[in-house]
Design a protein around this motif. Structure first.
Motif, PDB file in Angstrom:
ATOM      1  N   UNK A 190      21.895  52.121 -14.860  1.00 46.30           N
ATOM      2  CA  UNK A 190      22.260  50.800 -15.372  1.00 46.30           C
ATOM      3  C   UNK A 190      23.728  50.464 -15.181  1.00 46.30           C
ATOM      4  N   UNK A 191      24.581  51.476 -15.196  1.00 46.77           N
ATOM      5  CA  UNK A 191      26.006  51.177 -15.077  1.00 46.77           C
ATOM      6  C   UNK A 191      26.751  52.371 -14.513  1.00 46.77           C
ATOM      7  N   UNK A 192      27.963  52.103 -14.049  1.00 50.46           N
ATOM      8  CA  UNK A 192      28.844  53.156 -13.567  1.00 50.46           C
ATOM      9  C   UNK A 192      29.973  53.333 -14.567  1.00 50.46           C
ATOM     10  N   UNK A 238       7.063  41.138  -9.884  1.00 52.28           N
ATOM     11  CA  UNK A 238       8.100  42.096 -10.240  1.00 52.28           C
ATOM     12  C   UNK A 238       7.506  43.477 -10.511  1.00 52.28           C
ATOM     13  N   UNK A 239       6.356  43.528 -11.153  1.00 56.40           N
ATOM     14  CA  UNK A 239       5.703  44.818 -11.391  1.00 56.40           C
ATOM     15  C   UNK A 239       5.291  45.464 -10.072  1.00 56.40           C
ATOM     16  N   UNK A 253      17.245  45.694 -10.038  1.00 54.00           N
ATOM     17  CA  UNK A 253      15.925  45.653 -10.683  1.00 54.00           C
ATOM     18  C   UNK A 253      15.831  46.620 -11.858  1.00 54.00           C
ATOM     19  N   UNK A 254      16.863  47.411 -12.070  1.00 51.33           N
ATOM     20  CA  UNK A 254      16.824  48.413 -13.139  1.00 51.33           C
ATOM     21  C   UNK A 254      16.563  47.799 -14.517  1.00 51.33           C
ATOM     22  N   UNK A 306      20.604  38.620  -4.777  1.00 57.05           N
ATOM     23  CA  UNK A 306      20.927  37.586  -5.765  1.00 57.05           C
ATOM     24  C   UNK A 306      20.708  38.005  -7.213  1.00 57.05           C
ATOM     25  N   UNK A 307      20.178  39.202  -7.443  1.00 56.32           N
ATOM     26  CA  UNK A 307      19.893  39.642  -8.800  1.00 56.32           C
ATOM     27  C   UNK A 307      18.526  39.196  -9.275  1.00 56.32           C
TER      28      UNK A 307
END
Length: 204
Positions: free
Chosen positions: A148-150, A55-56, A97-98, A23-24
């Motif tokens: 982070x991205x493609x 989260x940590x 999670x990045x 779900x992000x």
């Protein structure tokens, strides 16, 4: 099945990561996590104080996969390459999670232990403490940027979108179909240029 499922830190982290993967980051809440585990939300607070702390902990578990063993033989180049590849692989498995990891390592034991190894190995190899800090930071920038991205998936598969207006991008519509390969090879190119450039600087 017990009416009150037994909770432990590992089970809570695994359930939280499952929600994040599905779900992000925004999709994780203590209420949703409790429902996933089949308990009341109040039961979670005996194990984790806040969502941020959780989260940590999740991030720390992921970063345990980062391999800094390559520095043990004294070859800082091999150490950096091994670390970077394993770091990217760990993040690629959990891309949602990045963005949280991008805030820095200050509260994560796993990050600090690995950073301590990297920094110590670089200084032992002859880099100054400032240079070692900059090299470690640059490695993080490289890996996080890749995670982070493609680049390749950011293009449209519609050939007409590029051909006339951007003649030098007339094959750009093919990039999404080879995204995994091209993103991997692009990361390897950047990593090689990074380590090779550092080696030239060390000899200069």
């Amino acid at each position: 099945m017990p009416r009150n499922p037994v909770l432990d830190a590992s089970r809570i982290r695994a359930a939280a990561l499952h929600i994040i993967d599905r779900d992000g980051l925004a999709g994780l809440s203590m209420r949703k996590l409790a429902a996933e585990l089949g308990v009341r939300a109040a039961s979670l607070y005996g194990h984790v104080a806040t969502k941020d702390d959780l989260l940590h902990e999740v991030a720390g578990a992921i970063l345990e996969e980062v391999d800094v063993g390559g520095f043990a033989g004294g070859d800082w180049r091999h150490g950096l390459v091994t670390c970077a590849r394993s770091y990217r692989a760990a993040l690629a498995a959990h891309p949602n999670i990045v963005p949280f990891l991008a805030y820095g390592p200050a509260h994560r034991e796993a990050s600090l232990r690995r950073l301590d190894v990297v920094h110590g190995a670089l200084v032992a190899a002859g880099w100054t403490r400032r240079e070692a800090t900059m090299i470690a930071a640059s490695l993080v920038y490289l890996v996080l940027g890749a995670a982070l991205s493609s680049f390749s998936r950011g293009f449209s598969a519609d050939r007409a979108r590029y051909g006339d207006r951007y003649p030098n991008l007339d094959k750009a519509h093919l990039l999404p179909s080879v995204a995994a390969e091209l993103d991997h090879d692009s990361f390897e190119l950047a990593l090689d240029a990074f380590v090779t450039g550092l080696g030239q600087r060390a000899r200069g």
